[in-house]
Design an enzyme around this catalytic site. Structure first.
Site, PDB file in Angstrom:
ATOM      1  N   ASP A  11       0.645  -0.761  -0.022  1.00 16.51           N
ATOM      2  CA  ASP A  11       0.253  -0.187   0.271  1.00 16.51           C
ATOM      3  C   ASP A  11       1.013   1.077  -0.177  1.00 16.51           C
ATOM      4  O   ASP A  11       1.332   1.670   1.349  1.00 16.51           O
ATOM      5  CB  ASP A  11      -0.764  -0.010   0.909  1.00 16.51           C
ATOM      6  CG  ASP A  11      -1.729   0.794   1.204  1.00 16.51           C
ATOM      7  OD1 ASP A  11      -2.170   1.999  -0.256  1.00 16.51           O
ATOM      8  OD2 ASP A  11      -2.698   0.588   1.431  1.00 16.51           O
ATOM      9  N   ASP A 105      -2.679   2.049  -6.668  1.00 17.09           N
ATOM     10  CA  ASP A 105      -1.605   2.234  -5.066  1.00 17.09           C
ATOM     11  C   ASP A 105      -1.765   1.189  -4.435  1.00 17.09           C
ATOM     12  O   ASP A 105      -1.156   1.426  -3.252  1.00 17.09           O
ATOM     13  CB  ASP A 105      -2.050   3.884  -4.234  1.00 17.09           C
ATOM     14  CG  ASP A 105      -2.997   3.915  -3.790  1.00 17.09           C
ATOM     15  OD1 ASP A 105      -3.937   2.953  -4.033  1.00 17.09           O
ATOM     16  OD2 ASP A 105      -2.997   4.460  -2.493  1.00 17.09           O
ATOM     17  N   GLU A 106      -2.042   0.394  -4.278  1.00 17.31           N
ATOM     18  CA  GLU A 106      -2.282  -1.165  -3.432  1.00 17.31           C
ATOM     19  C   GLU A 106      -2.701  -2.482  -4.550  1.00 17.31           C
ATOM     20  O   GLU A 106      -3.002  -2.285  -5.127  1.00 17.31           O
ATOM     21  CB  GLU A 106      -4.035  -0.838  -2.715  1.00 17.31           C
ATOM     22  CG  GLU A 106      -3.771  -1.544  -1.913  1.00 17.31           C
ATOM     23  CD  GLU A 106      -5.340  -1.584  -1.184  1.00 17.31           C
ATOM     24  OE1 GLU A 106      -5.634  -2.027  -0.037  1.00 17.31           O
ATOM     25  OE2 GLU A 106      -5.989   0.017  -1.047  1.00 17.31           O
TER      26      GLU A 106
END
Length: 463
Positions: A11, A105-106
């Site tokens: 993350d 983003d993860e």
């Protein structure tokens, strides 16, 4: 569950805001808030400096401004974030063929599938190297969780934030989870959390002690069974390389309620075109058209129509959306509109409706007319009445004399620009007329200069 912590969850830390800070030397170490800047905008991401003031993602922007009036407020640059995301996802794909992105983003990574790790020691080495590679390649930080299941890996990455790594050793899961609040578990949102609290259940241990039958009674069969398994740290979900999209949709929130029915109809048509562009960009078609309308009193209505077969024809989607709008009363005003397509397929039903025949060229022209970044938030320059230009806060510009910079603010016919780059010192601020012929939109600069280009660090910046 497996017997080694070989599922990794990455993350990125305050991704949008951190990317903006890395891009703009003058904002490093300061409160930065990224999101819609209109009266009804919401926070997309807040930097850790802004979170100190209580600002959080999904918070109304008006509330954020009250909590942190001196923060820097920027319009998102989604193209820039996507480019960084592609770099990060490339590093993950180098570790394993099984990478499951959850957002820009993860992502989850199955390290066993790529033979990158097989025990605790090798998993930790992979995690630390990944964090170092992300920092070297993008200049940003990410937090890594390692565990024997997806649920635990995600919890571990939350515990690692910011810029850390947490590995949960197999056999310690129950002891680690027990004292944590029930909200740590996937699927336990505010409503479920409040319901459990009223039943005297606030921790994961108390959830397990309540027993499966009691949780089913409180929450229903599916949710109760799932939550009980999670409380016992049971999670056998695999990392799935391709997450199948269920729908494609776009929506806009308006600063001022729209009362004019003709304007509402025009907005729906525009949204339908944007939705089709996304659909085609993903190589998909769909058979169910969905219209979403949030009215002046916050009541939200959805209407849908299922076609005889899948389509990616903008005329068909526009006509279906217009038909759905006819059944909605918008008299009191509309604050949000959305158009979506579900029932997705990777093929198209040709000539679905006779009324769509013969309009292909007109559709292509309409699409070209709206080919700029969606929603206005991603466009650094917007033409308005009289040819005047607006400049979005935070977006990149270049001046013929002063070089590369970014928009610090605009209004009253003026635009303020700070001239700096990711590798420069804090730059100078200058103000121009919004129609200055020497000022133009620019592409974002990379956060880390390309190898062999040491001179790129201060290219185009003049003090």
């Amino acid at each position: 569950m497996r017997n080694a912590p070989t599922i990794l969850h990455l993350d990125m830390d305050a991704f949008y805001a951190s990317a903006e800070q890395a891009s703009k030397p003058s904002l490093r170490g300061k409160a930065v808030i990224v999101g819609g800047l209109g009266p009804r905008g919401v926070v997309a991401t807040a930097s850790y400096e802004a979170r100190v003031f209580g600002v959080r993602s999904a918070m109304p922007m008006a509330q954020a401004r009250r909590l942190a009036p001196n923060a820097a407020y920027l319009v998102p640059r989604f193209g820039f974030y996507r480019a960084i995301s592609e770099q990060v996802m490339g590093l993950l794909h180098a570790l394993s063929p099984l990478v499951e992105p959850l957002s820009l983003d993860e992502a989850f990574v199955d390290l066993e599938a790529g033979e990158a790790a097989w025990d605790e020691a090798s998993a930790r080495l992979v995690g630390e190297k990944l964090r170092a590679d992300i920092r070297a390649g993008t200049g940003l930080t990410g937090s890594v969780g390692l565990a024997a299941s997806k649920m635990l890996a995600k919890i571990a990455s939350e515990e690692a934030k910011p810029d850390g790594l947490v590995l949960i050793e197999p056999g310690t899961e129950r002891a680690m989870l027990g004292p944590m609040p029930v909200r740590i578990l996937p699927g336990v949102g505010p409503a479920t959390g409040d319901h459990l609290r009223r039943a005297g259940i606030t921790t994961v241990d108390e959830l397990a002690e309540a027993g499966e039958d009691e949780l089913v009674r409180l929450l229903g069969k599916a949710h109760g069974h799932a939550l009980y398994a999670m409380a016992l740290a049971r999670d056998d979900r695999p990392v799935v390389a391709e997450r199948e999209a269920k729908s494609v949709s776009v929506e806009d929130t308006y600063d001022v309620d729209i009362h004019d029915r003709l304007r509402v109809g025009m907005e729906v048509q525009r949204l339908a075109d944007r939705c089709v562009r996304r659909l085609r960009g993903a190589g998909l078609s769909g058979r169910t058209i969905v219209l979403k309308v949030r009215r002046y009193d916050f009541s939200t209505l959805t209407r849908s129509e299922t076609l005889r077969g899948p389509t990616d024809d903008p005329a068909v989607v526009r006509e279906a959306a217009a038909r759905l709008l006819e059944s909605v009363d918008t008299t009191g005003g509309v604050r949000l509109l959305g158009v979506g397509v579900s029932g997705l397929a990777d093929y198209t039903q040709e000539d679905l409706f006779a009324q769509a025949a013969g309009v292909g060229e007109a559709e292509e022209a309409a699409e070209a007319e709206h080919s700029s970044e969606e929603g206005g938030a991603g466009a650094a320059e917007v033409q308005v009445g009289g040819g005047e230009r607006r400049w979005a806060a935070g977006h990149d510009v270049r001046h013929a004399e002063f070089g590369h910079g970014w928009v610090q603010g605009s209004g009253l016919g003026r635009v303020t620009v700070r001239f700096e780059t990711p590798q420069s010192e804090v730059g100078r601020v200058r103000t121009f007329r919004v129609d200055d012929a020497e000022l133009e939109p620019a592409e974002p600069l990379p956060l880390v200069p390309a190898a062999g280009r040491p001179g790129a660090a201060v290219d185009g910046v003049r003090a």
